[in-house]
Design a protein around this motif. Structure first.
Motif: not given
Length: 76
Positions: A24-47
């Protein structure tokens, strides 16, 4: 089941539990590191939700390990 077999089973369960946490930690890290333009507010809620889930999941693993240790000490 002998005490040694019970201990081996308990340790295998704990290993599987920790591997799931790592996935789960690896998946979350991969998701956030591959975001174009950086994480959004929704990403912060998901995290935050993922962190809350992992906290409960890790706590459950610790509780099970503590119970296994008590049983092992008691020779049950």
């Amino acid at each position: 089941m002998t005490s040694l077999e019970r201990a081996a089973h308990a340790l295998n369960w704990q290993v599987d539990h920790q591997r799931r946490v790592a996935v789960v930690c690896d998946a979350l890290t991969d998701y956030l590191s591959n975001k174009t333009g950086g994480p959004s507010d929704r990403d912060a809620d998901m995290c935050g939700g993922v962190a809350l889930f992992l906290s409960a999941y890790i706590r459950h693993g610790a509780d099970v390990a503590a119970e296994d240790a008590k049983r092992a000490e008691a020779g049950v």
